[in-house]
Design a protein around this motif. Structure first.
Motif, PDB file in Angstrom:
ATOM      1  N   GLY A 177       0.823  -1.196   0.000  1.00 13.32           N
ATOM      2  CA  GLY A 177       0.000   0.000   0.000  1.00 13.32           C
ATOM      3  C   GLY A 177       0.857   1.245   0.000  1.00 13.32           C
ATOM      4  O   GLY A 177       2.086   1.176   0.127  1.00 13.32           O
ATOM      5  N   GLY A 178       0.224   2.407  -0.121  1.00 16.01           N
ATOM      6  CA  GLY A 178       0.963   3.649  -0.154  1.00 16.01           C
ATOM      7  C   GLY A 178       1.463   4.081   1.207  1.00 16.01           C
ATOM      8  O   GLY A 178       2.454   4.814   1.309  1.00 16.01           O
ATOM      9  N   THR A 179       0.797   3.631   2.266  1.00 19.76           N
ATOM     10  CA  THR A 179       1.197   3.982   3.628  1.00 19.76           C
ATOM     11  C   THR A 179       1.779   2.784   4.362  1.00 19.76           C
ATOM     12  O   THR A 179       2.786   2.906   5.066  1.00 19.76           O
ATOM     13  CB  THR A 179      -0.001   4.531   4.417  1.00 19.76           C
ATOM     14  N   TYR A 180       1.148   1.630   4.193  1.00 19.01           N
ATOM     15  CA  TYR A 180       1.591   0.403   4.863  1.00 19.01           C
ATOM     16  C   TYR A 180       1.933  -0.665   3.834  1.00 19.01           C
ATOM     17  O   TYR A 180       1.292  -0.772   2.777  1.00 19.01           O
ATOM     18  CB  TYR A 180       0.494  -0.134   5.787  1.00 19.01           C
ATOM     19  N   GLU A 181       2.939  -1.463   4.155  1.00 12.48           N
ATOM     20  CA  GLU A 181       3.256  -2.660   3.384  1.00 12.48           C
ATOM     21  C   GLU A 181       3.050  -3.855   4.311  1.00 12.48           C
ATOM     22  O   GLU A 181       3.738  -3.980   5.337  1.00 12.48           O
ATOM     23  CB  GLU A 181       4.689  -2.625   2.860  1.00 12.48           C
ATOM     24  N   ASP A 182       2.075  -4.689   3.981  1.00  8.13           N
ATOM     25  CA  ASP A 182       1.772  -5.850   4.807  1.00  8.13           C
ATOM     26  C   ASP A 182       2.689  -6.992   4.384  1.00  8.13           C
ATOM     27  O   ASP A 182       2.723  -7.361   3.198  1.00  8.13           O
ATOM     28  CB  ASP A 182       0.299  -6.244   4.635  1.00  8.13           C
ATOM     29  N   ILE A 183       3.428  -7.554   5.331  1.00  9.13           N
ATOM     30  CA  ILE A 183       4.493  -8.485   4.982  1.00  9.13           C
ATOM     31  C   ILE A 183       4.127  -9.927   5.322  1.00  9.13           C
ATOM     32  O   ILE A 183       3.199 -10.201   6.071  1.00  9.13           O
ATOM     33  CB  ILE A 183       5.815  -8.091   5.651  1.00  9.13           C
ATOM     34  N   ALA A 184       4.887 -10.842   4.736  1.00 10.42           N
ATOM     35  CA  ALA A 184       4.718 -12.271   4.986  1.00 10.42           C
ATOM     36  C   ALA A 184       6.099 -12.910   5.035  1.00 10.42           C
ATOM     37  O   ALA A 184       7.074 -12.374   4.495  1.00 10.42           O
ATOM     38  CB  ALA A 184       3.871 -12.919   3.892  1.00 10.42           C
ATOM     39  N   VAL A 185       6.189 -14.064   5.679  1.00 10.98           N
ATOM     40  CA  VAL A 185       7.480 -14.733   5.836  1.00 10.98           C
ATOM     41  C   VAL A 185       7.278 -16.240   5.820  1.00 10.98           C
ATOM     42  O   VAL A 185       6.235 -16.743   6.263  1.00 10.98           O
ATOM     43  CB  VAL A 185       8.172 -14.286   7.153  1.00 10.98           C
ATOM     44  N   VAL A 186       8.250 -16.941   5.286  1.00 13.12           N
ATOM     45  CA  VAL A 186       8.215 -18.402   5.297  1.00 13.12           C
ATOM     46  C   VAL A 186       9.649 -18.919   5.435  1.00 13.12           C
ATOM     47  O   VAL A 186      10.595 -18.311   4.932  1.00 13.12           O
ATOM     48  CB  VAL A 186       7.552 -18.961   4.009  1.00 13.12           C
ATOM     49  N   THR A 187       9.778 -20.039   6.149  1.00 11.64           N
ATOM     50  CA  THR A 187      11.083 -20.668   6.360  1.00 11.64           C
ATOM     51  C   THR A 187      11.015 -22.112   5.885  1.00 11.64           C
ATOM     52  O   THR A 187      10.012 -22.795   6.089  1.00 11.64           O
ATOM     53  CB  THR A 187      11.477 -20.636   7.848  1.00 11.64           C
ATOM     54  N   SER A 205      11.970  -4.818   6.863  1.00 12.87           N
ATOM     55  CA  SER A 205      11.336  -3.703   7.560  1.00 12.87           C
ATOM     56  C   SER A 205      12.141  -2.418   7.402  1.00 12.87           C
ATOM     57  O   SER A 205      11.580  -1.329   7.239  1.00 12.87           O
ATOM     58  CB  SER A 205      11.159  -4.040   9.045  1.00 12.87           C
ATOM     59  N   ARG A 206      13.454  -2.527   7.456  1.00 10.66           N
ATOM     60  CA  ARG A 206      14.296  -1.355   7.255  1.00 10.66           C
ATOM     61  C   ARG A 206      14.153  -0.826   5.835  1.00 10.66           C
ATOM     62  O   ARG A 206      14.144   0.387   5.595  1.00 10.66           O
ATOM     63  CB  ARG A 206      15.751  -1.707   7.568  1.00 10.66           C
ATOM     64  N   ASP A 207      14.032  -1.735   4.897  1.00 13.28           N
ATOM     65  CA  ASP A 207      13.831  -1.350   3.499  1.00 13.28           C
ATOM     66  C   ASP A 207      12.500  -0.615   3.338  1.00 13.28           C
ATOM     67  O   ASP A 207      12.415   0.400   2.633  1.00 13.28           O
ATOM     68  CB  ASP A 207      13.861  -2.614   2.633  1.00 13.28           C
ATOM     69  N   ILE A 208      11.455  -1.129   3.971  1.00 12.90           N
ATOM     70  CA  ILE A 208      10.138  -0.498   3.901  1.00 12.90           C
ATOM     71  C   ILE A 208      10.190   0.902   4.514  1.00 12.90           C
ATOM     72  O   ILE A 208       9.626   1.862   3.962  1.00 12.90           O
ATOM     73  CB  ILE A 208       9.088  -1.375   4.617  1.00 12.90           C
ATOM     74  N   SER A 209      10.866   1.034   5.639  1.00 11.40           N
ATOM     75  CA  SER A 209      11.007   2.331   6.287  1.00 11.40           C
ATOM     76  C   SER A 209      11.750   3.313   5.388  1.00 11.40           C
ATOM     77  O   SER A 209      11.400   4.496   5.315  1.00 11.40           O
ATOM     78  CB  SER A 209      11.743   2.172   7.617  1.00 11.40           C
ATOM     79  N   ALA A 210      12.760   2.831   4.682  1.00  8.21           N
ATOM     80  CA  ALA A 210      13.517   3.696   3.774  1.00  8.21           C
ATOM     81  C   ALA A 210      12.649   4.176   2.616  1.00  8.21           C
ATOM     82  O   ALA A 210      12.926   5.233   2.033  1.00  8.21           O
ATOM     83  CB  ALA A 210      14.738   2.950   3.241  1.00  8.21           C
ATOM     84  N   ARG A 211      11.610   3.426   2.289  1.00  3.70           N
ATOM     85  CA  ARG A 211      10.677   3.848   1.233  1.00  3.70           C
ATOM     86  C   ARG A 211       9.631   4.832   1.766  1.00  3.70           C
ATOM     87  O   ARG A 211       8.744   5.262   1.032  1.00  3.70           O
ATOM     88  CB  ARG A 211       9.968   2.636   0.628  1.00  3.70           C
ATOM     89  N   GLY A 212       9.691   5.145   3.054  1.00  7.65           N
ATOM     90  CA  GLY A 212       8.743   6.080   3.630  1.00  7.65           C
ATOM     91  C   GLY A 212       7.427   5.459   4.027  1.00  7.65           C
ATOM     92  O   GLY A 212       6.441   6.163   4.243  1.00  7.65           O
TER      93      GLY A 212
END
Length: 258
Positions: A177-187, A205-212
């Motif tokens: 989304g433009g404000t939030y990026e909803d993430i998923a993870v698998v191992t 998460s750091r990458d998402i933060s760098a995108r604002g």
């Protein structure tokens, strides 16, 4: 319901794009990536719209505009909809199972421990598509929202833990989304409890933060492992909701004679 063409989808779904964490990001993800489908009760001035991506559906509008046969395209999906849709959902499918969900937002900056010897955590590229395919037989869902492993790899929205070329864990933006990026993870099976997923989530998460933007996390209330990982990675609970897993259509649509 009828399927909307891309230009119709853009015109009619802006009201679905709420700047909220969690499943709301699905709408913007469909609009910006083109991966997904839109459905409406009619093409002009629709009263009800559904957006479908990777088996998840946002359903909004007036349930009175729907008939049970019209919801057949939403069979075998997880539908997030206001409670007023429950009567028509119950009449449309042979089963409708409520599923309690929890939405977290990253509030604290987390630090992952150094990866095990020989393991590298890095951003995925399109060349990593074969490694995504080999991750595990049950992991194809992780790239479904992007339309396949190649598209996820080249999206720039995934980080993985690699050892000798093998992908052991991956975290990615599932709905952007433009404000939030909803993430998923698998191992990968047999690689859990080594904090590989944590390292991938922290990097993503750091990458998402760098995108604002802000990272969000959505999981089942009963998925204790996912909830614990979210907390460790600095995510905090902001709300709970219910989505509905649908079965097969309960009403058959009559076919036109040949």
């Amino acid at each position: 319901m009828i399927e909307l063409r891309p230009h119709q989808l853009t015109a009619h779904t802006r009201w679905l794009c709420a700047a909220e964490p969690g499943p709301a990001a699905l709408a913007e993800h469909v609009l910006t990536t083109g991966n997904g489908h839109g459905w409406a009760d009619r093409a002009v001035q629709p009263r009800t719209i559904a957006l479908d991506c990777a088996g998840h559906v946002l359903l909004r509008g007036d349930p009175g505009a729907l008939d049970p046969a019209g919801l057949a395209p939403l069979a075998h999906r997880c539908i997030e909809a206001p409670g007023r849709f429950l009567p028509v959902l119950g009449a449309s499918f042979d089963r409708v199972v409520p599923w309690e969900r929890m939405v977290y937002v990253q509030r604290e900056r987390a630090t992952a421990p150094p990866p095990p010897r020989g393991v590298t955590i890095r951003q995925l590229t399109s060349a990593d598509a074969p490694a995504l395919v080999r991750l595990s037989p049950d992991s194809a869902w992780i790239h479904a929202s992007w339309g396949g492993p190649s598209r996820l790899g080249r999206s720039g929205h995934a980080w993985g833990a690699f050892h000798q070329g093998a992908l052991l864990a991956v975290a990615c933006t599932y709905f952007r989304g433009g404000t939030y990026e909803d993430i998923a993870v698998v191992t990968a099976p047999g690689r859990r409890r080594r904090q590989l997923a944590l390292g991938c989530v922290v990097a993503l998460s750091r990458d998402i933060s760098a995108r604002g933007r802000t990272a969000s996390w959505t999981c089942s209330r009963h998925n204790r492992a996912s909830r614990l990982l979210a907390w460790t990675a600095g995510f905090r609970l902001v709300r709970e909701y219910v989505h509905y897993a649908t079965g097969s259509p309960a009403v058959r649509v009559a076919r036109m004679p040949a």
